[in-house]
Scaffold this active site. Structure first.
Site, PDB file in Angstrom:
ATOM      1  N   ASN A 115      48.674 -65.490 -92.940  1.00  0.00           N
ATOM      2  CA  ASN A 115      50.116 -65.371 -93.143  1.00  0.00           C
ATOM      3  C   ASN A 115      50.590 -66.779 -93.459  1.00  0.00           C
ATOM      4  OD1 ASN A 115      52.865 -65.103 -93.048  1.00  0.00           O
ATOM      5  ND2 ASN A 115      52.981 -64.736 -90.831  1.00  0.00           N
ATOM      6  N   TRP A 116      50.915 -66.998 -94.735  1.00  0.00           N
ATOM      7  CA  TRP A 116      51.247 -68.366 -95.147  1.00  0.00           C
ATOM      8  C   TRP A 116      52.663 -68.782 -94.762  1.00  0.00           C
ATOM      9  CZ3 TRP A 116      48.878 -68.518-100.790  1.00  0.00           C
ATOM     10  CH2 TRP A 116      47.484 -68.615-100.678  1.00  0.00           C
ATOM     11  N   LYS A 117      53.466 -67.830 -94.289  1.00  0.00           N
ATOM     12  CA  LYS A 117      54.849 -68.168 -93.900  1.00  0.00           C
ATOM     13  C   LYS A 117      55.534 -68.898 -95.063  1.00  0.00           C
ATOM     14  CE  LYS A 117      53.254 -68.008 -89.171  1.00  0.00           C
ATOM     15  NZ  LYS A 117      53.447 -68.345 -87.779  1.00  0.00           N
TER      16      LYS A 117
ATOM     17  N   HIS B 213      57.454 -59.386 -88.212  1.00  0.00           N
ATOM     18  CA  HIS B 213      56.856 -60.574 -87.607  1.00  0.00           C
ATOM     19  C   HIS B 213      57.836 -61.171 -86.590  1.00  0.00           C
ATOM     20  CE1 HIS B 213      55.306 -64.638 -87.155  1.00  0.00           C
ATOM     21  NE2 HIS B 213      54.152 -64.142 -87.545  1.00  0.00           N
TER      22      HIS B 213
ATOM     23  N   GLU C 296      58.792 -64.061 -86.035  1.00  0.00           N
ATOM     24  CA  GLU C 296      59.744 -65.044 -86.597  1.00  0.00           C
ATOM     25  C   GLU C 296      60.903 -64.342 -87.288  1.00  0.00           C
ATOM     26  OE1 GLU C 296      56.781 -67.264 -88.681  1.00  0.00           O
ATOM     27  OE2 GLU C 296      56.008 -68.001 -86.763  1.00  0.00           O
TER      28      GLU C 296
ATOM     29  N   GLU D 280      50.836 -59.986 -81.755  1.00  0.00           N
ATOM     30  CA  GLU D 280      51.008 -61.435 -81.793  1.00  0.00           C
ATOM     31  C   GLU D 280      51.892 -61.864 -80.631  1.00  0.00           C
ATOM     32  OE1 GLU D 280      50.206 -62.952 -86.068  1.00  0.00           O
ATOM     33  OE2 GLU D 280      52.347 -62.676 -85.813  1.00  0.00           O
TER      34      GLU D 280
ATOM     35  N   GLY E 298      51.562 -70.597 -83.137  1.00  0.00           N
ATOM     36  CA  GLY E 298      51.818 -71.986 -83.517  1.00  0.00           C
ATOM     37  C   GLY E 298      51.798 -72.955 -82.349  1.00  0.00           C
TER      38      GLY E 298
ATOM     39  N   SER F 274      47.418 -68.561 -82.908  1.00  0.00           N
ATOM     40  CA  SER F 274      46.468 -69.659 -82.776  1.00  0.00           C
ATOM     41  C   SER F 274      45.009 -69.242 -82.962  1.00  0.00           C
ATOM     42  CB  SER F 274      46.678 -70.390 -81.447  1.00  0.00           C
ATOM     43  OG  SER F 274      47.993 -70.945 -81.399  1.00  0.00           O
TER      44      SER F 274
ATOM     45  N   GLY G 197      48.079 -67.911 -88.991  1.00  0.00           N
ATOM     46  CA  GLY G 197      49.064 -68.790 -89.612  1.00  0.00           C
ATOM     47  C   GLY G 197      48.430 -70.106 -90.049  1.00  0.00           C
ATOM     48  N   GLY G 198      48.582 -71.130 -89.215  1.00  0.00           N
ATOM     49  CA  GLY G 198      48.178 -72.492 -89.572  1.00  0.00           C
ATOM     50  C   GLY G 198      46.769 -72.620 -90.116  1.00  0.00           C
TER      51      GLY G 198
HETATM   52  P1  13P Z   1      49.414 -69.401 -85.913  1.00  0.00           P
HETATM   53  O1  13P Z   1      48.026 -68.916 -86.305  1.00  0.00           O
HETATM   54  O2  13P Z   1      49.821 -70.634 -86.669  1.00  0.00           O
HETATM   55  O3  13P Z   1      49.566 -69.484 -84.439  1.00  0.00           O
HETATM   56  O4  13P Z   1      50.436 -68.261 -86.426  1.00  0.00           O
HETATM   57  C1  13P Z   1      50.205 -66.945 -86.070  1.00  0.00           C
HETATM   58  C2  13P Z   1      51.087 -66.059 -86.859  1.00  0.00           C
HETATM   59  O5  13P Z   1      52.290 -66.038 -86.661  1.00  0.00           O
HETATM   60  C3  13P Z   1      50.480 -65.218 -87.897  1.00  0.00           C
HETATM   61  O6  13P Z   1      51.370 -64.257 -88.364  1.00  0.00           O
END
Ligand code: 13P
Length: 252
Positions: free
Chosen positions: A10-12, A96, A98, A168, A174, A214, A235-236
């Site tokens: 998920n590149w956000k 999500h 966020e 999640e 994050g 994470s 994510g990251g």
């Molecule tokens: P991280 O892997 O950066 O913790 O993010 C998780 C996420 O929100 C994937 O949708």
């Protein structure tokens, strides 16, 4: 029924179209030979068309991170399921944390977006997760039970054929704090049980439940070893082709 592992980035709000194309070009050879799993990236709307074109034939699925539930209309700044599909999306992330936290997405909105996604044959990845305070006050299962029921409201067994769920925990996103494999498995087993109650044994057995929060190359294998963890939403660690490829190839 076997559940093919689904490893998705998920590149956000990261990467332009050109950056996305460069990622795909680097990831493509790294993923060659990674069979028996589905690799995927959810990209910003503005990068969808270029990424989908670059990923053609690579085995990497390209998706969107959100949609609006209406087909079209006076909704400034929004994108419909049909628009995302036409731009090259095969799947879409819905609800999500966020979006729930910063943009007001509710379970009811997620249920409407879910219907819109399915009507355009986009694979829906419905996200659920408890906050740290909810976990600490012992409300994890109560919160997740309400979220899954509300987010899947109105969904029929037939519509659930392509459904993917992502657990999640908000406190793990994050933060570098991954849920332990056992903590995640406990919740995944609970969610599979809820799916059985809501949509029957067949859906419960066949629905992939991803873990997100994470996930890194060095913890993905232990998470994937759990019986009810069928993939990851990352994510990251999915922003760089080499760590993304290591995650996709978790058991190589
Ligand atoms: P991280 O892997 O950066 O913790 O993010 C998780 C996420 O929100 C994937 O949708």
């Amino acid at each position: 029924m076997p559940r093919t592992p689904f490893l998705a980035g998920n590149w956000k709000m990261y990467k332009t179209g050109a950056e996305a194309v460069s990622f795909i070009e680097s990831a493509r050879p790294l993923l060659a030979g990674a069979t028996g799993r589905q690799a995927a990236v959810a990209v910003p709307f503005t990068a969808l068309a270029e990424t989908a074109k670059a990923a053609a034939g690579s085995g990497i699925l390209v998706g969107a991170q959100n949609i609006h539930w209406e087909k079209e209309g006076a909704y400034t700044g929004e994108i419909s399921a049909g628009m995302a599909k036409a731009a090259g999306a095969s799947f879409v992330i819905l609800g999500h944390s966020e979006r729930r936290q910063f943009f007001g997405d509710t379970d009811e909105w997620v249920s409407k977006k879910l219907q819109a996604a399915i009507s355009e044959s986009l694979i829906p990845v419905v996200c659920l997760g408890e906050s740290l305070s909810q976990r600490e006050s012992g409300d994890t299962f109560k919160v997740l039970g309400a979220q899954i029921k509300g987010s899947l409201a109105g969904l029929s067994e037939a519509q659930a054929a392509s459904l993917i769920i992502a657990y999640e925990p908000v406190w793990a996103i994050g933060t570098g704090k991954t849920a332990t494999a056992a903590q995640a498995q406990e919740v995944h087993a609970f969610l599979r049980g809820e799916l059985k109650t809501l949509l029957g044994a067949k859906t419960s057995d066949s629905t992939r439940i991803l873990y997100g929060g994470s996930v890194k190359p060095d913890n993905v294998k232990s998470l994937m070893a759990e019986p009810d963890i069928d993939g990851a939403l990352v994510g990251g660690a999915a922003l760089k082709p080499d760590s993304f490829a290591q995650i996709v190839k978790f058991d190589f």
